[in-house]
Design an enzyme around this catalytic site. Structure first.
Site, PDB file in Angstrom:
ATOM      1  N   TYR A   1       0.837  -1.197   0.000  1.00 67.54           N
ATOM      2  CA  TYR A   1       0.000   0.000   0.000  1.00 67.54           C
ATOM      3  C   TYR A   1       0.873   1.248   0.000  1.00 67.54           C
ATOM      4  O   TYR A   1       1.659   1.470   0.926  1.00 67.54           O
ATOM      5  CB  TYR A   1      -0.946   0.023   1.198  1.00 67.54           C
ATOM      6  CG  TYR A   1      -1.956  -1.110   1.254  1.00 67.54           C
ATOM      7  CD1 TYR A   1      -2.213  -1.907   0.141  1.00 67.54           C
ATOM      8  CD2 TYR A   1      -2.653  -1.375   2.418  1.00 67.54           C
ATOM      9  CE1 TYR A   1      -3.139  -2.932   0.198  1.00 67.54           C
ATOM     10  CE2 TYR A   1      -3.593  -2.403   2.486  1.00 67.54           C
ATOM     11  CZ  TYR A   1      -3.820  -3.183   1.375  1.00 67.54           C
ATOM     12  OH  TYR A   1      -4.731  -4.208   1.431  1.00 67.54           O
TER      13      TYR A   1
ATOM     14  N   TRP B   1     -12.803  -7.448   2.376  1.00 69.89           N
ATOM     15  CA  TRP B   1     -12.523  -6.077   1.963  1.00 69.89           C
ATOM     16  C   TRP B   1     -13.558  -5.619   0.934  1.00 69.89           C
ATOM     17  O   TRP B   1     -14.215  -6.429   0.304  1.00 69.89           O
ATOM     18  CB  TRP B   1     -11.101  -5.914   1.427  1.00 69.89           C
ATOM     19  CG  TRP B   1     -10.696  -6.746   0.250  1.00 69.89           C
ATOM     20  CD1 TRP B   1     -10.196  -8.013   0.287  1.00 69.89           C
ATOM     21  CD2 TRP B   1     -10.707  -6.365  -1.137  1.00 69.89           C
ATOM     22  NE1 TRP B   1      -9.908  -8.449  -0.994  1.00 69.89           N
ATOM     23  CE2 TRP B   1     -10.203  -7.455  -1.890  1.00 69.89           C
ATOM     24  CE3 TRP B   1     -11.089  -5.199  -1.819  1.00 69.89           C
ATOM     25  CZ2 TRP B   1     -10.075  -7.414  -3.280  1.00 69.89           C
ATOM     26  CZ3 TRP B   1     -10.971  -5.161  -3.196  1.00 69.89           C
ATOM     27  CH2 TRP B   1     -10.452  -6.254  -3.912  1.00 69.89           C
TER      28      TRP B   1
END
Length: 336
Positions: free
Chosen positions: A54, A205
């Protein structure tokens, strides 16, 4: 905030977890990211999910700084390994022993902790023997750098093979992290039954389908300024599969269901995934603290069977249910 056991383990996690994909280190400034993390803590969220990829490791650093000063024992911190990071050299990717061992050390340093509660294989590595991967994960656990191991977006067969090797090595593979929402239900046919059999939970998610299930995108209307669908950094690409009038029109029909439960559309979407008994937590993201406060209200909500059936009927023509999509969306080889 309700808590649930993660897989067949004694670890409890908050049923709403805070994740910082597509936000920390890329979309929002660090001060705003820290405010969102603190809002999550204030709301009773104890579980925080990130990954080394990320923002090319920056998101881990931002999360570590935001959690600094908190009682470590009161938190569950998750991260992941697989995708290319750093200068993206030939060994900066995948699930080789070399990459796993180097990646866990980097993640711990950035997160400012001696261990993570859950270390996850972010995808299946087709180019590394599974035995090598699982032995490396087992050694990470034995070194005290992770307490448990998990995977993300693995097929049912991959989960079964990884779970068997982990068991032989004396470590616990207790979770899978897939995409799951009212609109993306591909795990229900194979992954969920296999996981339930093995004692593996889902940490899901995109429960709001990248914002589509908030109802803010309306068929035939311009995209809201500043929304994910207008984000050229990656958000628009992720949401594109849902951005058509048929899907958006069906989503609008859920408004009366949310109203009947006195929920916002976003709360309904998060509460819906939590009705699945194999789901331990739904990961939410946020660019503003008020988004956190709204979404946590989905914790503890029970949706009556008749309304669950109405949701199924409303979205039947647009929800993706094909179990093959898990494998089809997986990388065929290591990305570069």
């Amino acid at each position: 905030m309700k808590h649930r056991y993660l897989g067949n383990s004694g670890l409890k996690i908050s049923e709403i977890a805070y994740g910082n994909w597509l936000t920390h280190g890329s979309q929002v400034e660090n001060d705003a990211a820290t405010a969102c993390v603190h809002a999550a803590l204030d709301a009773g969220i104890t579980t925080f999910d990130t990954a080394d990829v990320y923002a090319n490791t920056v998101a881990e650093s931002v999360l570590g700084e935001a959690l600094a000063g908190q009682r470590r024992e009161s938190l569950e911190i998750f991260t992941k390994v697989y995708w290319p990071t750093g200068p993206k050299g030939p060994n900066d990717v995948g699930l080789s022993r070399k990459h796993i061992m180097e990646s866990i050390n980097g993640s711990l340093q950035r997160l400012g902790t001696d261990y993570v509660d859950l270390y996850q294989a972010h995808r299946f590595d087709t180019e590394t023997p599974l035995e090598e991967t699982m032995q490396a994960f087992a050694d990470v656990v034995r070194q005290g750098k992770a307490l448990y191991i998990g995977v993300s977006e693995w097929t049912a067969d991959q989960i079964r093979a990884g779970h068997a090797l982990a068991k032989d090595l004396g470590v616990q593979l207790i979770s899978n992290q897939p995409q799951y929402s009212m609109l993306w239900r591909v795990i229900e046919g194979e992954v969920v039954p296999t996981s339930a059999e093995l004692g593996v939970s889902q940490i899901v998610w995109s429960p709001i389908a990248q914002g589509v299930l908030t109802g803010k995108y309306k068929p035939g209307e311009a995209l809201p300024e500043g929304s994910r669908a207008t984000d050229a950094k990656g958000g628009a690409q992720m949401i594109d599969r849902f951005m058509n009038d048929e899907v958006l029109g069906a989503v609008q029909q859920l408004t009366p269901v949310a109203a009947e439960l006195d929920l916002s559309m976003a709360q309904l979407a998060v509460a819906w995934v939590l009705q699945n008994e194999n789901v331990a937590a739904a990961i939410i993201g946020a660019s503003r603290p008020e988004q956190v406060h709204e979404n946590v209200a989905a914790s503890g909500v029970t949706i009556p069977a008749e309304l669950m059936a109405r949701i199924d009927e409303t979205l039947a023509a647009v929800a993706v249910t094909d179990a093959r999509k898990t494998a089809e969306n997986a990388p065929a080889g290591r990305p570069v």
